[in-house]
Design an enzyme around this catalytic site. Structure first.
Site, PDB file in Angstrom:
ATOM      1  N   HIS A 109      12.396   4.345   0.635  1.00  0.00           N
ATOM      2  CA  HIS A 109      11.409   3.345   1.073  1.00  0.00           C
ATOM      3  C   HIS A 109      10.600   3.952   2.209  1.00  0.00           C
ATOM      4  O   HIS A 109      10.996   3.885   3.374  1.00  0.00           O
ATOM      5  CB  HIS A 109      12.137   2.065   1.514  1.00  0.00           C
ATOM      6  N   HIS A 134       6.393   4.674   3.220  1.00  0.00           N
ATOM      7  CA  HIS A 134       4.953   4.604   2.927  1.00  0.00           C
ATOM      8  C   HIS A 134       4.304   5.849   3.522  1.00  0.00           C
ATOM      9  O   HIS A 134       4.386   6.053   4.740  1.00  0.00           O
ATOM     10  CB  HIS A 134       4.341   3.352   3.552  1.00  0.00           C
ATOM     11  N   GLU A 153      11.312  -9.724   2.913  1.00  0.00           N
ATOM     12  CA  GLU A 153      11.169  -9.145   4.257  1.00  0.00           C
ATOM     13  C   GLU A 153      10.822 -10.308   5.189  1.00  0.00           C
ATOM     14  O   GLU A 153      11.596 -10.665   6.072  1.00  0.00           O
ATOM     15  CB  GLU A 153      10.076  -8.064   4.260  1.00  0.00           C
ATOM     16  N   ASP A 186      10.645   3.384   6.198  1.00  0.00           N
ATOM     17  CA  ASP A 186       9.485   2.508   5.992  1.00  0.00           C
ATOM     18  C   ASP A 186       8.177   3.132   6.488  1.00  0.00           C
ATOM     19  O   ASP A 186       7.434   3.709   5.704  1.00  0.00           O
ATOM     20  CB  ASP A 186       9.735   1.136   6.640  1.00  0.00           C
ATOM     21  N   ASP A 187       7.909   3.003   7.793  1.00  0.00           N
ATOM     22  CA  ASP A 187       6.673   3.538   8.386  1.00  0.00           C
ATOM     23  C   ASP A 187       7.045   4.246   9.695  1.00  0.00           C
ATOM     24  O   ASP A 187       6.763   3.748  10.795  1.00  0.00           O
ATOM     25  CB  ASP A 187       5.691   2.392   8.666  1.00  0.00           C
TER      26      ASP A 187
HETATM   27  N1  HPA Z   1       6.008  -4.439   4.228  1.00  0.00           N
HETATM   28  C1  HPA Z   1       4.928  -4.676   3.499  1.00  0.00           C
HETATM   29  N2  HPA Z   1       3.928  -3.804   3.378  1.00  0.00           N
HETATM   30  C2  HPA Z   1       4.018  -2.636   4.006  1.00  0.00           C
HETATM   31  C3  HPA Z   1       5.115  -2.337   4.779  1.00  0.00           C
HETATM   32  C4  HPA Z   1       6.163  -3.278   4.887  1.00  0.00           C
HETATM   33  O1  HPA Z   1       7.200  -3.094   5.554  1.00  0.00           O
HETATM   34  N3  HPA Z   1       4.884  -1.104   5.280  1.00  0.00           N
HETATM   35  C5  HPA Z   1       3.696  -0.679   4.800  1.00  0.00           C
HETATM   36  N4  HPA Z   1       3.168  -1.617   4.027  1.00  0.00           N
HETATM   37 ZN    ZN Z   2       7.735  -0.993   3.161  1.00  0.00          ZN
END
Ligand code: HPA
Ligand code: ZN
Length: 341
Positions: free
Chosen positions: A19, A21, A202, A280-281
């Site tokens: 996971h 991005h 989430e 994630d990011d």
């Molecule tokens: N959630 C939804 N969209 C996203 C996320 C996330 O954690 N990170 C980058 N785009």
């Molecule tokens: Zn994400």
């Protein structure tokens, strides 16, 4: 034999990331560099000034900054450099396999072609495989705040690149944009041979997780924290071993949890779910994979055995072949035997 600390154990264990991005790996230093070469001005005077803006109360506040950051990416070289910078980080952290999200609409809506984006990312992944030994899959995400028509357009643009894209996913603003909005697009994606995944639970309710499973036929749930609100869902996820890609530091920074000591990871593991740790990011949330593992291990007092299970789950939940999964799981067991004292 010398005992190694839990953090050393985490750093050394082979891991897969599921996971991530790619636009969320855009470090401020590289952002300024690319903006400069593209003659684009950033609203912040310095890297430090920009970093000060990374203070989010919810998903939307983050997304606004994340999309603004991504807007300096213009050329194939930009996408290559972004991906390459991430791969070097992956290499340092003993991540041997990564499954990467990219958001084409974030770029095509600004006039950057789909081809530019995919070529830049794909070429870096090829070099990553060759020079760093990192295997990868690409997952193309639809932005759920945009409409179905735009998602269909994006799917059509992806069709010539099927061999480079393994799966489709769903990200961006969750609340008010349920998976059902994209049922027909996902159905077409499945007909075209793509695997499916979706962000769900989430910020959105457990019902969105059911929708992702029943309507979008997902192989994994991205996040899925809210599954704990629904006992039947927990039983279903456990029975079917549908993986959740959990992102501890993201959850903390976006206020999905108030403190890592209250993170639901252990509850989910104890309920028998197939859970994995992911970043994630990472450029926005203060850490890559090892930082996510170390911070959650410290907050929840995880054992080396639990870390081993999470690392095994990361391969088990991946889109690797059964043979490749088996090889990695065996390597992890060997690592554990050597280092669990
Ligand atoms: N959630 C939804 N969209 C996203 C996320 C996330 O954690 N990170 C980058 N785009
Ligand atoms: Zn994400």
């Amino acid at each position: 034999m010398n005992q190694i600390s839990i953090n050393e154990f985490i750093e050394g264990i082979p891991k897969a990331e599921l996971h991530l991005h790619i636009e969320g790996t855009f470090e401020p230093e590289l952002m300024f560099e690319i903006a400069h070469r593209n003659n684009i001005s950033i609203n912040y005077s310095s890297v430090d000034d920009l970093k000060k803006a990374y203070n989010f109360n919810n998903l939307q506040e983050f997304l606004d900054i994340y999309y603004a950051g991504a807007s300096v990416l213009i050329t194939e070289q930009d996408f290559y450099d972004l991906t390459w910078a991430y791969l070097t980080k992956v290499h340092e952290q003993n991540i041997v396999h990564t499954e990467i999200f990219f958001d084409p609409q974030t770029h095509t809506d600004r006039g950057v072609s789909f081809e530019t984006v995919i070529h830049g990312i794909h070429n870096a992944l090829e070099v990553g495989k060759e020079k760093l030994g990192i295997s990868s899959h690409l997952i193309m995400c639809f932005l759920r705040h945009l409409d179905e028509e735009s998602a269909f357009e994006t799917l059509n643009q992806a069709l010539p690149y099927k061999k480079w894209i393994t799966a489709v996913g769903l990200d961006s603003s969750e609340l008010g944009n349920p998976p059902s909005k994209f049922e027909r697009v996902f159905s077409k994606a499945i007909d075209e041979g793509f695997i499916t995944v979706a962000h769900a639970g989430e910020e959105g309710p457990a019902d969105y997780i059911w929708e992702a499973i029943n309507l979008l036929k997902v192989s994994r749930i991205d996040h899925g924290n809210r599954s704990l609100d629904d006992d039947q869902l927990i039983k279903f996820l456990s029975d079917k071993q549908i993986p959740l890609t959990i992102c501890p530091l993201s959850n903390l920074e976006l206020k999905v949890v108030d403190d890592l000591i209250n993170h639901p990871l252990l509850k989910l593991m104890d309920a028998g779910l197939m859970v994995t740790i992911n970043s994630d990011d990472p450029a926005y949330f203060g850490g890559y994979m090892n930082e996510n593992y170390c911070r959650i291990a410290s907050a929840l007092n995880l054992s080396k055995e639990q870390i081993k299970e999470l690392a095994k789950n990361s391969f088990q939940s991946s889109f690797l072949s059964d043979d490749d999964k088996e090889i990695m799981i065996r390597k992890i067991e060997q690592y554990y035997q050597k280092n669990n004292n």
